[in-house]
Design a protein around this motif. Structure first.
Motif, PDB file in Angstrom:
ATOM      1  N   ILE A  38       0.817  -1.222   0.000  1.00 15.23           N
ATOM      2  CA  ILE A  38       0.000   0.000   0.000  1.00 15.23           C
ATOM      3  C   ILE A  38       0.853   1.275   0.000  1.00 15.23           C
ATOM      4  CG2 ILE A  38      -0.340  -0.022   2.524  1.00 15.23           C
ATOM      5  CD1 ILE A  38      -3.017   0.987  -0.059  1.00 15.23           C
ATOM      6  N   ALA A  39       2.021   1.240   0.647  1.00 13.28           N
ATOM      7  CA  ALA A  39       2.853   2.453   0.681  1.00 13.28           C
ATOM      8  C   ALA A  39       3.289   2.829  -0.742  1.00 13.28           C
ATOM      9  CB  ALA A  39       4.071   2.233   1.574  1.00 13.28           C
ATOM     10  N   SER A  40       3.692   1.836  -1.509  1.00 17.75           N
ATOM     11  CA  SER A  40       4.097   2.099  -2.890  1.00 17.75           C
ATOM     12  C   SER A  40       2.911   2.573  -3.723  1.00 17.75           C
ATOM     13  CB  SER A  40       4.681   0.832  -3.532  1.00 17.75           C
ATOM     14  OG  SER A  40       5.895   0.468  -2.911  1.00 17.75           O
ATOM     15  N   ILE A  41       1.759   1.962  -3.475  1.00 16.55           N
ATOM     16  CA  ILE A  41       0.563   2.330  -4.237  1.00 16.55           C
ATOM     17  C   ILE A  41       0.246   3.811  -4.024  1.00 16.55           C
ATOM     18  CG2 ILE A  41      -1.944   1.944  -4.403  1.00 16.55           C
ATOM     19  CD1 ILE A  41      -1.246  -1.049  -3.574  1.00 16.55           C
ATOM     20  N   GLY A  42       0.328   4.268  -2.774  1.00 17.21           N
ATOM     21  CA  GLY A  42       0.059   5.670  -2.469  1.00 17.21           C
ATOM     22  C   GLY A  42       1.019   6.606  -3.190  1.00 17.21           C
ATOM     23  N   THR A  43       2.303   6.260  -3.157  1.00  9.80           N
ATOM     24  CA  THR A  43       3.310   7.090  -3.823  1.00  9.80           C
ATOM     25  C   THR A  43       3.059   7.141  -5.333  1.00  9.80           C
ATOM     26  OG1 THR A  43       4.888   6.401  -2.140  1.00  9.80           O
ATOM     27  CG2 THR A  43       5.805   7.391  -4.117  1.00  9.80           C
ATOM     28  N   LEU A  44       2.742   5.969  -5.903  1.00  6.50           N
ATOM     29  CA  LEU A  44       2.498   5.916  -7.347  1.00  6.50           C
ATOM     30  C   LEU A  44       1.219   6.658  -7.730  1.00  6.50           C
ATOM     31  CD1 LEU A  44       3.627   2.247  -7.944  1.00  6.50           C
ATOM     32  CD2 LEU A  44       4.691   4.299  -8.919  1.00  6.50           C
ATOM     33  N   ALA A  45       0.203   6.592  -6.864  1.00  8.35           N
ATOM     34  CA  ALA A  45      -1.047   7.295  -7.166  1.00  8.35           C
ATOM     35  C   ALA A  45      -0.819   8.804  -7.190  1.00  8.35           C
ATOM     36  CB  ALA A  45      -2.120   6.921  -6.137  1.00  8.35           C
ATOM     37  N   ARG A  46       0.027   9.297  -6.279  1.00 11.04           N
ATOM     38  CA  ARG A  46       0.334  10.738  -6.274  1.00 11.04           C
ATOM     39  C   ARG A  46       1.085  11.133  -7.549  1.00 11.04           C
ATOM     40  NH1 ARG A  46       0.948   9.593  -0.889  1.00 11.04           N
ATOM     41  NH2 ARG A  46       3.197   9.294  -1.000  1.00 11.04           N
ATOM     42  N   ALA A  47       2.046  10.280  -7.951  1.00 13.97           N
ATOM     43  CA  ALA A  47       2.797  10.570  -9.180  1.00 13.97           C
ATOM     44  C   ALA A  47       1.873  10.531 -10.388  1.00 13.97           C
ATOM     45  CB  ALA A  47       3.937   9.555  -9.350  1.00 13.97           C
ATOM     46  N   ALA A  48       0.923   9.594 -10.368  1.00 11.96           N
ATOM     47  CA  ALA A  48      -0.009   9.475 -11.493  1.00 11.96           C
ATOM     48  C   ALA A  48      -0.894  10.716 -11.584  1.00 11.96           C
ATOM     49  CB  ALA A  48      -0.862   8.212 -11.341  1.00 11.96           C
ATOM     50  N   ALA A  49      -1.404  11.153 -10.430  1.00 11.47           N
ATOM     51  CA  ALA A  49      -2.280  12.327 -10.421  1.00 11.47           C
ATOM     52  C   ALA A  49      -1.538  13.538 -10.995  1.00 11.47           C
ATOM     53  CB  ALA A  49      -2.757  12.614  -8.998  1.00 11.47           C
ATOM     54  N   LYS A  50      -0.283  13.674 -10.618  1.00 15.15           N
ATOM     55  CA  LYS A  50       0.543  14.770 -11.118  1.00 15.15           C
ATOM     56  C   LYS A  50       0.714  14.701 -12.630  1.00 15.15           C
ATOM     57  CE  LYS A  50       4.430  16.103  -8.357  1.00 15.15           C
ATOM     58  NZ  LYS A  50       5.768  15.724  -8.097  1.00 15.15           N
ATOM     59  N   ALA A  51       0.767  13.472 -13.140  1.00 17.84           N
ATOM     60  CA  ALA A  51       0.965  13.278 -14.579  1.00 17.84           C
ATOM     61  C   ALA A  51      -0.354  13.215 -15.346  1.00 17.84           C
ATOM     62  CB  ALA A  51       1.769  12.000 -14.815  1.00 17.84           C
ATOM     63  N   GLY A  52      -1.461  13.479 -14.629  1.00 21.79           N
ATOM     64  CA  GLY A  52      -2.761  13.455 -15.284  1.00 21.79           C
ATOM     65  C   GLY A  52      -3.258  12.054 -15.588  1.00 21.79           C
ATOM     66  N   ALA A  53      -2.779  11.068 -14.831  1.00 23.15           N
ATOM     67  CA  ALA A  53      -3.192   9.680 -15.068  1.00 23.15           C
ATOM     68  C   ALA A  53      -3.867   9.117 -13.819  1.00 23.15           C
ATOM     69  CB  ALA A  53      -1.976   8.824 -15.428  1.00 23.15           C
ATOM     70  N   GLY A  54      -4.525   7.972 -13.967  1.00 23.99           N
ATOM     71  CA  GLY A  54      -5.198   7.342 -12.829  1.00 23.99           C
ATOM     72  C   GLY A  54      -4.571   6.006 -12.497  1.00 23.99           C
ATOM     73  N   VAL A  55      -4.759   5.592 -11.256  1.00 19.83           N
ATOM     74  CA  VAL A  55      -4.196   4.326 -10.801  1.00 19.83           C
ATOM     75  C   VAL A  55      -5.308   3.344 -10.467  1.00 19.83           C
ATOM     76  CG1 VAL A  55      -3.171   3.339  -8.725  1.00 19.83           C
ATOM     77  CG2 VAL A  55      -1.891   4.978 -10.048  1.00 19.83           C
ATOM     78  N   GLU A  56      -5.180   2.157 -11.033  1.00 22.64           N
ATOM     79  CA  GLU A  56      -6.150   1.092 -10.805  1.00 22.64           C
ATOM     80  C   GLU A  56      -5.466  -0.043 -10.058  1.00 22.64           C
ATOM     81  OE1 GLU A  56      -8.868   0.180 -14.086  1.00 22.64           O
ATOM     82  OE2 GLU A  56      -8.059  -1.843 -14.074  1.00 22.64           O
ATOM     83  N   LEU A  57      -6.251  -0.761  -9.255  1.00 22.19           N
ATOM     84  CA  LEU A  57      -5.662  -1.862  -8.504  1.00 22.19           C
ATOM     85  C   LEU A  57      -6.446  -3.147  -8.735  1.00 22.19           C
ATOM     86  CD1 LEU A  57      -3.172  -1.807  -6.783  1.00 22.19           C
ATOM     87  CD2 LEU A  57      -4.627  -1.835  -4.766  1.00 22.19           C
ATOM     88  N   PHE A  58      -5.708  -4.233  -8.837  1.00 20.84           N
ATOM     89  CA  PHE A  58      -6.285  -5.566  -9.008  1.00 20.84           C
ATOM     90  C   PHE A  58      -6.998  -5.915  -7.706  1.00 20.84           C
ATOM     91  CE2 PHE A  58      -6.393 -10.125  -9.494  1.00 20.84           C
ATOM     92  CZ  PHE A  58      -6.432 -10.342 -10.851  1.00 20.84           C
TER      93      PHE A  58
END
Lengths: 305, 329
Positions: free
Chosen positions: A148-168
């Motif tokens: 989950i810690a990595s997921i949070g970091t990646l979601a923030r980076a995605a939001a900054k890049a105008g992208a969304g994060v999906e999880l299995f």
């Protein structure tokens, strides 16, 4: 209907289902399932593609009539020449978004045509995510082994890049892909003359330890977990981490009921506990896990809610 | 004289590093002693200081050094990996072996003259994937996944503009490299994230009803008769049951020995041959390197290659030419 916290994505069907079962499954999803996007097309074995090529055309039409966004899946591992040609051909059209699960396909993306990145691409950090977003990736279904810690970091980076994060969030977890077909191997067949023996196992074939403990599942060249990933009790945590959509991976049985359970928990009309009870009712034999999320081991059982 | 193939040998310690060079290695692959490399085992690999000394030793002997920084950087901790790339460049490595897109992007921008090799952990298994890495980051060499046959390797080499390196000896990954989470499913530790597969910290041997059972993360991987050699419980090489089948579901335990295929691999346009095993002992490294250097010299000199000399060193005494001769296709 209450506002949902997440978009719901139906992942690509990982298993080899007969064409009529395939057609019925997607027809029901189109007409009844509260999912926003449907990723459709062969992800595992290129030999299966022709088995339901016709059924796929009508499935896509029906899904679109049902208001779903249709996304084309692609092979998890491209090796043969005909697989390269087929992958390249996906980019001949621009009306449907493509989900990339092998970086081979990055050769043919165009920055002006958004695409998504599937869970089998190694997106482990912000630099990789940002690189792919710069090439036009707009949605990332993250590798299922991420905590989950990595997921949070990646979601923030995605939001900054105008992208969304999906999880299995539901289904047997894709763990590995190989050049070799295990269904063929254990039936004493070669890969080229496999007789499509994987059709016998609608949810993959369970692999047990010699102690008789359920462990893994095989699906042609793919190895999955025996346990089903099930994050229905963790949606608040995922929302806080910035996850914007959930991936539900197709399995046999009443899958519309599975999608409804997730939709209702996501919108708050069912509690997580009620949602889990619903899922257990739909498929009482399934064992669940959310271990990867907490960085321990993927096979860890779901804690009692 | 034929064109000489480059022999790339692993080293897990400075002693093994020197032994490999003295035994005839053209190039050494090694890593820093942390989670940045895919052989992150206790007591193995190089501190910055050891790396500096080793690189000097190699360069004095006209050998090259490749530093593998080939795990996938953890979200929020990217600087640990980018620092490893910076240090490798500063210490004068001849190339770095990388797998992660973000790290490749970083290295190509920050160190434009640093030679980049693509790790097998990136699993670039076809010409288009390789060209993507070449175009995007200026990658100069690709270590090919162990799923390809010799004709497939030849076909790839005809289409690409960069060098290829293939495994010739040592352990075999059953699954596509860098795309496997079996270990973390059973133990929480994975090659991609932690640089360790089936880690010893999660291994347990126990005698049960006259059998020796080896477990990984609590899952039984092997059962052998008491007194028989119990293999290390590498997950994908275990014995399991699936349907009516009982045995090695994923792969028979055998290690790769493609010595007899050296001429065909050269013909297929391969630049370098790689020996697996940074985790192996110095004596092992020395014996394997000596044998393969002789085989390469024999090949270059037009003499026949004597294969199969290293059988005593291979796991379970069984060897295979792996996917190079694809019997299971």
């Amino acid at each position: 209907m209450t506002q949902r916290k997440f978009a719901l994505t139906l992942g690509p069907l990982l298993f080899n289902w007969p064409a009529d079962v395939f057609a019925d499954f997607y027809a029901r999803i189109a007409d009844e399932a509260p999912v926003d996007r449907v990723v459709i097309g062969e992800n595992i074995c290129s030999k299966r593609t022709h088995l339901y090529a016709d059924a796929m055309v009508s499935a896509i039409e029906r899904l679109q009539c049902g208001g779903k966004q249709v996304v084309l899946s692609s092979l998890a591992m491209v090796t043969l020449e005909r697989e390269r040609r087929a992958a390249r051909k996906l980019f001949d059209q621009t009306s449907l978004e493509i989900e990339i699960d092998d970086l081979t396909l990055m050769n043919w993306v165009r920055p002006e045509t958004p695409f998504s990145i599937g869970p089998l691409v190694n997106v482990y950090n912000e630099a990789t995510l940002t690189f792919l977003a710069g090439k036009g990736a707009r949605r990332f279904c993250l590798p299922p082994e991420l905590p989950i810690a990595s997921i949070g970091t990646l979601a923030r980076a995605a939001a900054k890049a105008g992208a969304g994060v999906e999880l299995f969030a539901y289904g047997r977890i894709p763990l590995a892909i190989s050049g070799r077909c295990y269904h063929a191997r254990i039936h004493g067949l070669s890969k080229d003359s496999c007789q499509f023996i994987c059709e016998q196992d609608a949810d993959g074939l369970s692999v047990r330890t010699l102690d008789g403990a359920d462990f893994l599942a095989i699906n042609g060249v793919q190895t999955l977990s025996h346990k089903y990933c099930n994050l229905i009790g963790d949606l608040d945590l995922l929302a806080t981490a910035g996850v914007t959509s959930l991936r539900l991976s197709p399995h046999s049985g009443d899958f519309v009921a599975v999608t409804r359970a997730f939709a209702e928990v996501a919108s708050g009309t069912l509690s997580p506990k009620q949602g889990l009870a619903r899922l257990q009712q739909v498929a009482p034999e399934r064992d669940y896990s959310n271990g990867f999320l907490f960085g321990a081991c993927g096979a860890a059982a779901l804690p009692a809610v | 004289m034929r064109e000489k193939l480059e022999l790339v040998c692993p080293a897990g310690t400075p002693a093994a590093f020197r032994a490999a060079i003295d035994a005839g290695a053209h190039t050494i692959s090694c890593g820093f002693n942390d989670e940045t490399n895919a052989r992150n085992f206790p007591g193995l690999n190089f501190s910055r200081e050891e790396m500096a000394q080793s690189i000097k030793y190699a360069h004095r002997k006209d050998a090259k050094v490749l530093i593998a920084i080939n795990t996938f950087p953890r979200a929020g901790a990217f600087s640990r990996w980018s620092q490893a790339v910076d240090d490798a460049a500063r210490l004068g490595t001849d190339a770095v072996i990388l797998a992660d897109l973000g790290l490749l992007d970083y290295a190509s921008h920050r160190h434009p003259t640093l030679r980049l090799h693509l790790s097998v952990q990136a699993a670039a298994a076809n010409a288009d994937a390789i060209e993507f890495y070449a175009k995007s980051f200026g990658v100069r060499r690709v270590v090919l996944p162990r799923v390809l046959s010799v004709p497939e390797i030849a076909a790839i080499n005809r289409k690409i503009s960069v060098e290829t390196e293939v495994f010739i000896f040592g352990g075999l990954c059953v699954m596509a490299e860098g795309r496997c989470s079996l270990s973390s499913y059973a133990t929480g530790k994975s090659p991609n994230m932690n640089g360790a597969c089936s880690p010893a910290s999660h291994v347990e041997y126990r005698e049960e009803a006259g059998e020796l059972v080896s477990r990984l993360g609590g899952f039984a991987i092997h059962r052998s008769a008491a007194g028989a050699a119990a293999p290390y419980p590498t997950l994908c090489k275990g014995c399991f049951e699936a349907g009516d089948y009982r045995g090695h579901v994923f792969e028979d335990p055998a290690s790769l020995d493609a010595a007899s295929l050296i001429p065909q691999l050269a013909e297929a346009g391969v630049t370098a041959l790689k020996i697996e095993g940074r985790q192996r002992s110095r004596a092992y490294t020395e014996a394997v390197v000596r044998s393969f250097r002789k085989a390469l010299d024999d090949h270059a000199g037009g003499r026949p290659i004597i294969a199969g000399q290293l059988r005593d060193l291979t796991e379970g005494q069984q060897t295979t030419s792996g996917a190079y001769r694809k019997a299971w296709r």
